[in-house]
Design a protein around this motif. Structure first.
Motif, PDB file in Angstrom:
ATOM      1  N   ARG A  35       0.838  -1.207   0.000  1.00  0.00           N
ATOM      2  CA  ARG A  35       0.000   0.000   0.000  1.00  0.00           C
ATOM      3  C   ARG A  35       0.870   1.253   0.000  1.00  0.00           C
ATOM      4  NH1 ARG A  35      -5.744  -0.870   1.993  1.00  0.00           N
ATOM      5  NH2 ARG A  35      -5.878  -3.135   1.980  1.00  0.00           N
ATOM      6  N   PRO A  38       1.524   7.773   2.523  1.00  0.00           N
ATOM      7  CA  PRO A  38       1.168   9.161   2.203  1.00  0.00           C
ATOM      8  C   PRO A  38       2.376  10.084   2.079  1.00  0.00           C
ATOM      9  CG  PRO A  38      -0.292   8.307   3.896  1.00  0.00           C
ATOM     10  CD  PRO A  38       0.777   7.272   3.687  1.00  0.00           C
ATOM     11  N   PRO A  46      -3.808  15.108  -4.849  1.00  0.00           N
ATOM     12  CA  PRO A  46      -4.908  14.150  -4.711  1.00  0.00           C
ATOM     13  C   PRO A  46      -4.418  12.744  -4.334  1.00  0.00           C
ATOM     14  CG  PRO A  46      -5.121  15.393  -6.760  1.00  0.00           C
ATOM     15  CD  PRO A  46      -3.787  15.735  -6.175  1.00  0.00           C
ATOM     16  N   GLN A  47      -3.226  12.370  -4.818  1.00  0.00           N
ATOM     17  CA  GLN A  47      -2.684  11.052  -4.494  1.00  0.00           C
ATOM     18  C   GLN A  47      -2.383  10.945  -2.996  1.00  0.00           C
ATOM     19  OE1 GLN A  47      -1.392  13.070  -6.850  1.00  0.00           O
ATOM     20  NE2 GLN A  47      -1.750  11.999  -8.786  1.00  0.00           N
ATOM     21  N   ARG A  48      -1.834  12.009  -2.429  1.00  0.00           N
ATOM     22  CA  ARG A  48      -1.545  11.988  -0.992  1.00  0.00           C
ATOM     23  C   ARG A  48      -2.842  11.947  -0.187  1.00  0.00           C
ATOM     24  NH1 ARG A  48       3.153  14.605   2.366  1.00  0.00           N
ATOM     25  NH2 ARG A  48       2.381  14.207   4.463  1.00  0.00           N
ATOM     26  N   ALA A  49      -3.821  12.710  -0.597  1.00  0.00           N
ATOM     27  CA  ALA A  49      -5.105  12.719   0.102  1.00  0.00           C
ATOM     28  C   ALA A  49      -5.723  11.319   0.095  1.00  0.00           C
ATOM     29  CB  ALA A  49      -6.056  13.733  -0.530  1.00  0.00           C
ATOM     30  N   GLN A  50      -5.666  10.642  -1.042  1.00  0.00           N
ATOM     31  CA  GLN A  50      -6.231   9.294  -1.125  1.00  0.00           C
ATOM     32  C   GLN A  50      -5.439   8.310  -0.268  1.00  0.00           C
ATOM     33  OE1 GLN A  50      -9.194   8.380  -2.621  1.00  0.00           O
ATOM     34  NE2 GLN A  50      -8.774   6.587  -1.369  1.00  0.00           N
ATOM     35  N   ALA A  51      -4.119   8.437  -0.268  1.00  0.00           N
ATOM     36  CA  ALA A  51      -3.282   7.566   0.562  1.00  0.00           C
ATOM     37  C   ALA A  51      -3.558   7.813   2.051  1.00  0.00           C
ATOM     38  CB  ALA A  51      -1.805   7.776   0.240  1.00  0.00           C
ATOM     39  N   GLU A  52      -3.803   9.060   2.438  1.00  0.00           N
ATOM     40  CA  GLU A  52      -4.130   9.369   3.828  1.00  0.00           C
ATOM     41  C   GLU A  52      -5.476   8.775   4.214  1.00  0.00           C
ATOM     42  OE1 GLU A  52      -3.790  13.623   3.790  1.00  0.00           O
ATOM     43  OE2 GLU A  52      -1.657  13.567   4.305  1.00  0.00           O
ATOM     44  N   ILE A  53      -6.437   8.855   3.323  1.00  0.00           N
ATOM     45  CA  ILE A  53      -7.751   8.253   3.584  1.00  0.00           C
ATOM     46  C   ILE A  53      -7.608   6.744   3.748  1.00  0.00           C
ATOM     47  CG2 ILE A  53     -10.003   7.744   2.545  1.00  0.00           C
ATOM     48  CD1 ILE A  53      -9.841  10.604   1.304  1.00  0.00           C
ATOM     49  N   ASP A  54      -6.837   6.117   2.875  1.00  0.00           N
ATOM     50  CA  ASP A  54      -6.614   4.679   2.977  1.00  0.00           C
ATOM     51  C   ASP A  54      -5.928   4.310   4.294  1.00  0.00           C
ATOM     52  OD1 ASP A  54      -7.785   4.313   0.500  1.00  0.00           O
ATOM     53  OD2 ASP A  54      -5.859   4.196  -0.566  1.00  0.00           O
ATOM     54  N   ARG A  57      -8.497   4.526   7.075  1.00  0.00           N
ATOM     55  CA  ARG A  57      -9.417   3.373   7.003  1.00  0.00           C
ATOM     56  C   ARG A  57      -8.736   2.106   7.511  1.00  0.00           C
ATOM     57  NH1 ARG A  57     -13.865   3.913   3.998  1.00  0.00           N
ATOM     58  NH2 ARG A  57     -13.768   1.826   3.120  1.00  0.00           N
TER      59      ARG A  57
END
Length: 73
Positions: A35, A38, A46-54, A57
């Motif tokens: 995975r 971040p 946007p890639q960092r934001a998505q990695a932070e959300i992942d 979770r």
């Protein structure tokens, strides 16, 4: 009374060490699964934001909370 073998008489480990160990465990499992980290992305992207959300979770899952379930209020 505390002796040299029992440094933390009131608890098994200080909460700071427990938190550090938990974060290290989440990071290690995520890395083993391939995975994204971040920190590998540019801040604000946007890639960092998505990695932070992942990451959030996955952390919730490790705590026994289903981020997609109805147990979140």
């Amino acid at each position: 009374m505390t002796n040299r073998y029992d440094r933390f008489a009131d608890e098994a480990f200080p909460s700071e060490l427990e938190a550090f160990a938990f974060c290290a465990m989440v990071d290690t499992i995520r890395k083993a699964q391939g995975r994204d980290d971040p920190a590998a992305f540019e801040p604000g992207s946007p890639q960092r934001a998505q990695a932070e959300i992942d990451l959030i979770r996955d952390t919730l899952r490790m705590m026994g909370i289903d981020p997609d379930g109805s147990d979140l209020s």
